[in-house]
Scaffold this active site. Structure first.
Site, short mmCIF file in Angstrom:
data_model
loop_
_atom_site.label_atom_id
_atom_site.label_comp_id
_atom_site.label_asym_id
_atom_site.label_seq_id
_atom_site.Cartn_x
_atom_site.Cartn_y
_atom_site.Cartn_z
N ARG A 235 0.85 -1.19 0.00
CA ARG A 235 0.00 0.00 0.00
C ARG A 235 0.89 1.23 0.00
O ARG A 235 1.99 1.20 0.56
CB ARG A 235 -0.84 0.07 1.28
CG ARG A 235 -2.18 -0.65 1.21
CD ARG A 235 -3.18 0.09 0.32
NE ARG A 235 -4.44 -0.61 0.21
CZ ARG A 235 -4.70 -1.62 -0.63
NH1 ARG A 235 -3.78 -2.06 -1.46
NH2 ARG A 235 -5.89 -2.18 -0.66
N GLU A 264 -1.85 8.10 -3.94
CA GLU A 264 -2.21 7.73 -5.33
C GLU A 264 -3.66 8.09 -5.63
O GLU A 264 -4.49 8.12 -4.71
CB GLU A 264 -1.96 6.22 -5.56
CG GLU A 264 -2.84 5.30 -4.73
CD GLU A 264 -2.49 3.83 -4.92
OE1 GLU A 264 -1.31 3.44 -4.76
OE2 GLU A 264 -3.42 3.07 -5.21
N HIS A 282 -1.01 0.64 -9.73
CA HIS A 282 -1.80 -0.22 -8.81
C HIS A 282 -2.56 -1.29 -9.59
O HIS A 282 -3.80 -1.34 -9.56
CB HIS A 282 -2.77 0.64 -7.97
CG HIS A 282 -3.22 -0.06 -6.72
ND1 HIS A 282 -3.50 0.60 -5.56
CD2 HIS A 282 -3.45 -1.38 -6.44
CE1 HIS A 282 -3.89 -0.26 -4.62
NE2 HIS A 282 -3.86 -1.47 -5.14
C1 8YV Z 1 -7.50 -3.79 -5.64
C2 8YV Z 1 -5.68 -4.18 -3.91
O1 8YV Z 1 -7.75 -4.04 -6.96
O2 8YV Z 1 -6.88 -6.05 -3.15
C3 8YV Z 1 -6.23 -5.05 -2.85
O3 8YV Z 1 -6.01 -4.73 -1.67
O4 8YV Z 1 -4.85 -3.39 -3.67
C4 8YV Z 1 -6.15 -4.37 -5.32
O5 8YV Z 1 -6.17 -5.74 -5.60
C5 8YV Z 1 -7.59 -2.31 -5.46
O6 8YV Z 1 -7.37 -2.01 -4.13
C6 8YV Z 1 -8.97 -1.77 -5.89
O7 8YV Z 1 -9.96 -2.09 -4.98
#
Ligand code: 8YV
Length: 329
Positions: A235, A264, A282
């Site tokens: 993250r 972001e 991402h």
């Molecule tokens: C998501 C992600 O696609 O699952 C997660 O925590 O970071 C990604 O796989 C993104 O967060 C959109 O919801």
């Protein structure tokens, strides 16, 4: 029919599935502002989100809301104490994205170590006039030491792949994983500091919680080898992006691969000025099959948690199951 909001564009067939059970308000357009989100949630019983911040103020503006289903494994966009105080259930989409995300972590790590995007930019810019023995020398992956910080399900999937590259695996985690998992992965536990000093390639896969803010900052980068790479698929906020940009600029570490960023979709401008970093928007879980699986799991969680469908009352992935069955407050 109960009313739900789907906060962002998603596969249309998932909307059709939700329409079998709910009156669906689909925001198939631009990302909603905080105020627009509150307004759209005012009369809703449930919501399907993809990272929208849901805090006490949003919940207060949505007095009927009982379930928020996040299409992501990470749910740092949910203020869980506020969910618990309001008796609102949160759900997420673990497991279905483990292998796809692990593949991408490897892709980023390898691209950073072997300078793939940096050399592609050179080629595209028309700068390749002759071949030379020392063009874009990088770091080997095979036979090197992989350091995984965050040995959850995705971290383990990353470590498992290291066997094929004959790598040594060391890891750091909040707590040690079970001995049989350590044995299966051939992974040795290290303190964070020891891992940073020893690893050739560090991959971050830990959840964002306040205690993990800037897990990697200037002091940690200073411990790493000048030949090492750092990959962040966790993250934004786990890494101090300004400190990382400086460490890359001064070659304190060799290279980085980043799929997530502080603030972001904004990216720290200093990261855009250094060559030795691979930047992606991402997309670690973004394979067709996995994003479909995530979307369907998010739908399933919402349908079941709102008491519909074959699993009524038993959503597969409740984050705070203790609130289930309690009246909204
Ligand atoms: C998501 C992600 O696609 O699952 C997660 O925590 O970071 C990604 O796989 C993104 O967060 C959109 O919801």
């Amino acid at each position: 029919m109960q009313k739900i909001l789907v906060a962002r564009p998603i596969f249309p067939d998932v909307i059709d599935r939700l329409k079998q059970y709910f009156d669906v308000d689909w925001n198939n357009g631009e990302t909603l502002s905080a105020d627009a989100l509150k307004a759209r949630l005012a009369d809703k019983d449930g919501a399907l989100t993809m990272g929208e911040p849901i805090d006490a103020a949003v919940l207060a503006a949505a007095p009927r809301l009982r379930v928020v289903s996040n299409m992501a494994v990470g749910y740092n966009n949910f203020d869980m104490p506020a969910f618990n105080a309001a008796n609102v259930l949160g759900t997420n989409t673990p497991d279905v994205l483990n292998e796809t995300t692990a593949d991408f972590g490897w892709a980023l790590m390898m691209a950073a170590a072997r300078r793939m995007t940096e050399s592609e930019h050179f080629l595209r810019a028309g700068k390749w006039s002759k071949w030379s023995f020392d063009m874009f020398l990088g770091a080997d992956i095979h036979g090197s030491t992989l350091g995984v910080i965050g040995m959850g399900r995705i971290g383990q999937a990353i470590a498992r792949r290291a066997r094929g590259f004959n790598m040594r695996v060391i890891y750091h985690n909040r707590s040690r994983v079970a001995p049989e998992i350590e044995a299966e992965l051939n992974a040795e536990y290290r303190s964070k500091e020891a891992l940073l000093k020893e690893a050739d390639h560090v991959v971050l896969v830990l959840p964002y919680v306040p205690a993990n803010h800037h897990t990697i900052g200037a002091a940690e980068l200073a411990l790493m080898k000048p030949t090492a790479t750092l990959t962040n698929i966790a993250r934004g906020g786990i890494v101090d992006d300004a400190a990382l940009a400086e460490a890359l600029r001064t070659r304190q570490i060799a290279a980085a691969g980043l799929d997530v960023f502080e603030g972001e979709p904004s990216v720290h401008p200093a990261l855009l000025t250094v060559d030795n970093v691979v930047l992606t928007p991402h997309i670690a879980s973004a394979s067709e099959g996995t994003r479909r699986a995530m979307a369907n799991l998010a739908a399933e969680n919402l349908i079941a948690a709102l008491g519909e469908g074959p699993r009524a009352g038993q959503p597969p992935n409740p984050i705070n199951p203790d609130v289930m069955g309690k009246a909204r407050s």
